[in-house]
Design an enzyme around this catalytic site. Structure first.
Site, mmCIF file in Angstrom:
data_model
loop_
_atom_site.group_PDB
_atom_site.id
_atom_site.type_symbol
_atom_site.label_atom_id
_atom_site.label_comp_id
_atom_site.label_asym_id
_atom_site.label_seq_id
_atom_site.Cartn_x
_atom_site.Cartn_y
_atom_site.Cartn_z
ATOM 1 N N ARG A 24 -5.362 -1.516 15.916
ATOM 2 C CA ARG A 24 -6.384 -0.648 15.303
ATOM 3 C C ARG A 24 -7.341 -0.044 16.484
ATOM 4 O O ARG A 24 -8.274 0.066 16.363
ATOM 5 C CB ARG A 24 -7.300 -1.413 14.432
ATOM 6 C CG ARG A 24 -6.535 -2.225 13.129
ATOM 7 C CD ARG A 24 -6.222 -1.208 12.273
ATOM 8 N NE ARG A 24 -7.394 -0.741 11.537
ATOM 9 C CZ ARG A 24 -7.822 -1.164 10.487
ATOM 10 N NH1 ARG A 24 -6.894 -2.320 9.926
ATOM 11 N NH2 ARG A 24 -8.920 -0.833 9.923
ATOM 12 N N ARG A 28 -13.124 3.351 13.568
ATOM 13 C CA ARG A 28 -14.581 3.812 13.644
ATOM 14 C C ARG A 28 -15.300 3.116 14.655
ATOM 15 O O ARG A 28 -16.825 3.600 14.869
ATOM 16 C CB ARG A 28 -14.966 3.091 12.171
ATOM 17 C CG ARG A 28 -14.563 3.971 11.102
ATOM 18 C CD ARG A 28 -14.656 3.458 9.617
ATOM 19 N NE ARG A 28 -14.094 2.255 9.735
ATOM 20 C CZ ARG A 28 -13.855 1.446 8.634
ATOM 21 N NH1 ARG A 28 -14.314 1.830 7.456
ATOM 22 N NH2 ARG A 28 -13.300 0.244 8.703
ATOM 23 N N ARG A 37 -12.669 12.278 11.429
ATOM 24 C CA ARG A 37 -12.347 11.606 10.014
ATOM 25 C C ARG A 37 -13.403 12.234 9.354
ATOM 26 O O ARG A 37 -12.866 12.628 7.901
ATOM 27 C CB ARG A 37 -12.932 10.225 10.156
ATOM 28 C CG ARG A 37 -13.160 9.648 8.885
ATOM 29 C CD ARG A 37 -12.004 8.838 8.297
ATOM 30 N NE ARG A 37 -12.617 7.546 7.373
ATOM 31 C CZ ARG A 37 -13.023 7.728 6.330
ATOM 32 N NH1 ARG A 37 -13.316 9.046 5.930
ATOM 33 N NH2 ARG A 37 -13.370 6.886 5.603
ATOM 34 N N ASP A 74 -1.295 4.256 8.244
ATOM 35 C CA ASP A 74 -1.866 2.974 7.350
ATOM 36 C C ASP A 74 -0.540 2.434 7.143
ATOM 37 O O ASP A 74 0.329 2.992 6.659
ATOM 38 C CB ASP A 74 -2.936 3.297 6.399
ATOM 39 C CG ASP A 74 -3.644 2.019 6.142
ATOM 40 O OD1 ASP A 74 -4.549 1.603 6.968
ATOM 41 O OD2 ASP A 74 -3.243 1.407 5.113
ATOM 42 N N TYR A 150 -1.256 -6.116 -1.441
ATOM 43 C CA TYR A 150 -2.047 -4.992 -1.956
ATOM 44 C C TYR A 150 -1.395 -4.312 -3.000
ATOM 45 O O TYR A 150 -2.260 -4.110 -3.765
ATOM 46 C CB TYR A 150 -2.106 -4.077 -0.759
ATOM 47 C CG TYR A 150 -2.941 -4.541 0.475
ATOM 48 C CD1 TYR A 150 -4.317 -4.222 0.342
ATOM 49 C CD2 TYR A 150 -2.580 -4.885 1.503
ATOM 50 C CE1 TYR A 150 -5.185 -4.941 1.470
ATOM 51 C CE2 TYR A 150 -3.200 -5.498 2.630
ATOM 52 C CZ TYR A 150 -4.671 -5.198 2.595
ATOM 53 O OH TYR A 150 -5.514 -5.942 3.595
HETATM 54 O O1 CP3 Z 1 -3.785 0.717 15.265
HETATM 55 C C1 CP3 Z 1 -4.295 1.608 14.932
HETATM 56 O O2 CP3 Z 1 -5.172 2.354 15.376
HETATM 57 C C2 CP3 Z 1 -3.300 2.541 13.969
HETATM 58 C C3 CP3 Z 1 -3.710 2.694 12.830
HETATM 59 C C4 CP3 Z 1 -3.692 1.580 11.835
HETATM 60 C C5 CP3 Z 1 -4.521 1.707 10.980
HETATM 61 N N1 CP3 Z 1 -4.378 0.683 9.990
HETATM 62 C C6 CP3 Z 1 -5.759 2.727 10.547
HETATM 63 C C7 CP3 Z 1 -6.721 2.370 9.601
HETATM 64 C C8 CP3 Z 1 -3.038 0.544 11.530
HETATM 65 C C9 CP3 Z 1 -1.647 0.066 12.293
HETATM 66 C C10 CP3 Z 1 -3.337 -0.327 10.286
HETATM 67 C C11 CP3 Z 1 -2.811 -1.366 9.919
HETATM 68 C C12 CP3 Z 1 -3.195 -1.759 8.615
HETATM 69 N N2 CP3 Z 1 -3.856 -1.064 7.481
HETATM 70 C C13 CP3 Z 1 -3.078 -3.280 8.324
HETATM 71 C C14 CP3 Z 1 -2.695 -4.281 9.170
HETATM 72 C C15 CP3 Z 1 -3.397 -4.830 10.104
HETATM 73 C C16 CP3 Z 1 -4.611 -5.500 10.051
HETATM 74 O O3 CP3 Z 1 -5.844 -5.134 10.041
HETATM 75 O O4 CP3 Z 1 -4.346 -6.581 9.222
HETATM 76 C C17 CP3 Z 1 -3.675 -3.152 6.946
HETATM 77 C C18 CP3 Z 1 -4.031 -5.025 6.330
HETATM 78 C C19 CP3 Z 1 -4.021 -2.178 6.493
HETATM 79 C C20 CP3 Z 1 -4.700 -1.741 5.294
HETATM 80 C C21 CP3 Z 1 -6.075 -1.322 5.487
HETATM 81 N N3 CP3 Z 1 -6.259 0.027 5.820
HETATM 82 C C22 CP3 Z 1 -7.287 -1.754 5.048
HETATM 83 C C23 CP3 Z 1 -7.512 -3.328 4.660
HETATM 84 C C24 CP3 Z 1 -8.246 -1.116 5.446
HETATM 85 C C25 CP3 Z 1 -9.682 -1.188 5.294
HETATM 86 C C26 CP3 Z 1 -10.298 -1.884 6.393
HETATM 87 C C27 CP3 Z 1 -11.237 -1.063 6.975
HETATM 88 O O5 CP3 Z 1 -11.186 -1.003 8.291
HETATM 89 O O6 CP3 Z 1 -11.981 -0.269 6.705
HETATM 90 C C28 CP3 Z 1 -7.749 0.102 6.017
HETATM 91 C C29 CP3 Z 1 -8.202 1.428 6.303
HETATM 92 C C30 CP3 Z 1 -8.063 1.797 7.595
HETATM 93 N N4 CP3 Z 1 -6.894 1.945 8.357
HETATM 94 C C31 CP3 Z 1 -8.840 2.476 8.784
HETATM 95 C C32 CP3 Z 1 -8.181 2.776 9.738
HETATM 96 C C33 CP3 Z 1 -8.719 3.432 11.185
HETATM 97 C C34 CP3 Z 1 -10.354 2.654 8.281
HETATM 98 C C35 CP3 Z 1 -10.472 3.824 7.539
HETATM 99 C C36 CP3 Z 1 -11.825 4.779 7.761
HETATM 100 O O7 CP3 Z 1 -11.601 5.598 8.707
HETATM 101 O O8 CP3 Z 1 -12.724 4.664 7.071
#
Ligand code: CP3
Length: 344
Positions: A24, A28, A37, A74, A150
């Site tokens: 990740r 943010r 974003r 994602d 999910y």
């Molecule tokens: O690693 C990276 O920089 C690449 C992008 C990436 C994202 N999500 C961007 C993202 C990757 C590899 C993921 C994987 C992901 N997504 C997982 C597996 C890794 C983990 O954290 O366990 C999971 C479970 C998800 C599902 C998901 N997406 C959740 C639970 C959330 C909300 C949590 C949060 O941080 O808000 C997201 C949103 C998300 N995915 C964001 C980002 C940058 C935040 C969204 C925003 O900009 O508001």
């Protein structure tokens, strides 16, 4: 030309200075991410806008010089492309429509999935063209169990009771959902590799929620099948598995899935895993994301300890889970500096 550091380690080489990237790493905690974003409108719009997705994938590379860039996308684009409702709510995370019956599975649309995900593959192509030549491009997907979590629960942050009860009660129907996810996940990874991803990672963030009696069926067999299919289409592709919380199951996970590397969470001792898995299986991890947010001398000391533990073995420096939103970017710079100067 010598091989990129990450590719060397994933082939089993032990490097004096391990390659580093962070799960990740685009997100943010970076002001420049928040600006893009906002420009995109919503998080999903950002995922489906190739130019903007390329831009946010490159931001952490420019700032910190990581050894790898991970595609900005994602794991939930798969349920979305299967036709499910998906929305990311501020402070709440993802909210989806649910799949809880054979009828719900029948309503999913796996055919033509690659067409709906074309913007993702465009982003991979754009990134491949833009990356510095020492930087490795990582594609990814969620592992079937975590994506199913999910899809069945409809959101994160639950105890997964609907999911786990279904897996115990009706292995046949639940197995159909898992089989569908194995198929589309393998296709999604193959499409990313064909667009230029040099490595792929499977995120099984909720592997630790699978009870012992289900772990093999839900967290090992599906990943093993995806690895087989992806490698049949793209021979030799390095694959990183991340069965977070998989602890005592990691030996079987490593030997039965054939992944090139395993991501290790911060609660699992690297030195112990090292003794469990084949010597050529690389380990990735496992700095505590909360310590990275905290920073200071304890961060340096912990980096040194991890480097010491993994000396002489194939190691990819990373966190034990994704970077937190409250992480000061200066701490990330401190981490990269420490890994590059202190290693051996
Ligand atoms: O690693 C990276 O920089 C690449 C992008 C990436 C994202 N999500 C961007 C993202 C990757 C590899 C993921 C994987 C992901 N997504 C997982 C597996 C890794 C983990 O954290 O366990 C999971 C479970 C998800 C599902 C998901 N997406 C959740 C639970 C959330 C909300 C949590 C949060 O941080 O808000 C997201 C949103 C998300 N995915 C964001 C980002 C940058 C935040 C969204 C925003 O900009 O508001």
């Amino acid at each position: 030309m010598t091989r990129k550091a990450l590719l060397g380690v994933l082939a089993g080489e032990a490097l004096a200075t391990p390659p580093i990237w962070l799960m990740r790493q685009a997100g943010r905690y970076l002001a420049e991410y928040k600006a893009v974003r906002t420009q995109a409108g919503s998080f999903l719009d950002l995922c489906y806008a190739p130019d903007l997705a390329v831009e946010v994938s490159l931001q952490p590379i420019r700032r910190f010089g990581f050894d790898a860039a991970i595609l900005f996308s994602d794991i939930l684009v798969i349920p979305h492309a299967l036709g499910m409702q998906l929305e990311y709510r501020e402070g709440e995370g993802p909210v989806l429509s649910t799949v809880r019956s054979r009828e719900d599975i029948a309503a999913l649309r796996p055919e033509g999935l690659e067409d709906r995900l074309a913007p993702v593959y465009d982003a991979v192509r754009g990134l491949a063209a833009a990356l510095p030549k020492t930087c490795t491009l990582i594609g990814f997907a969620g592992a079937p169990w975590t994506v199913a979590a999910y899809m069945v629960e409809g959101k994160g942050g639950t105890d997964h009771a609907n999911l786990i009860r279904w897996a115990w009660r009706d292995p046949q129907t639940f197995g159909e959902l898992m089989g569908l996810l194995v198929d589309v996940t393998a296709r999604h990874l193959i499409a990313q590799a064909r667009a230029g991803a040099e490595v792929v990672q499977l995120f099984d963030s909720w592997a630790g929620a699978a009870p012992e009696g289900l772990f093999h069926r839900l967290c090992i067999e599906p990943v093993a099948e995806i690895v087989r299919r992806v490698r049949a289409a793209v021979p030799g592709l390095p694959i990183i598995g991340f069965p977070r919380g998989g602890g005592a199951q990691l030996r079987r996970f490593a030997t039965e899935t054939g992944v090139s590397a395993i991501g290790i969470d911060q609660g699992t001792p690297l030195a112990w895993v090292r003794r469990q898995v084949p010597a050529q299986t690389a380990l990735q991890g496992n700095l505590d994301p909360i310590l990275l947010a905290e920073g200071g001398p304890p961060l340096d000391e912990e980096v040194d300890r991890i480097l010491g533990t993994m000396r002489g073995a194939p190691h990819v420096f990373n966190l034990g889970h994704g970077i937190r939103q409250d992480t000061p970017p200066d701490h990330v710079a401190q981490l990269v500096q420490r890994v590059r100067t202190r290693a051996r």
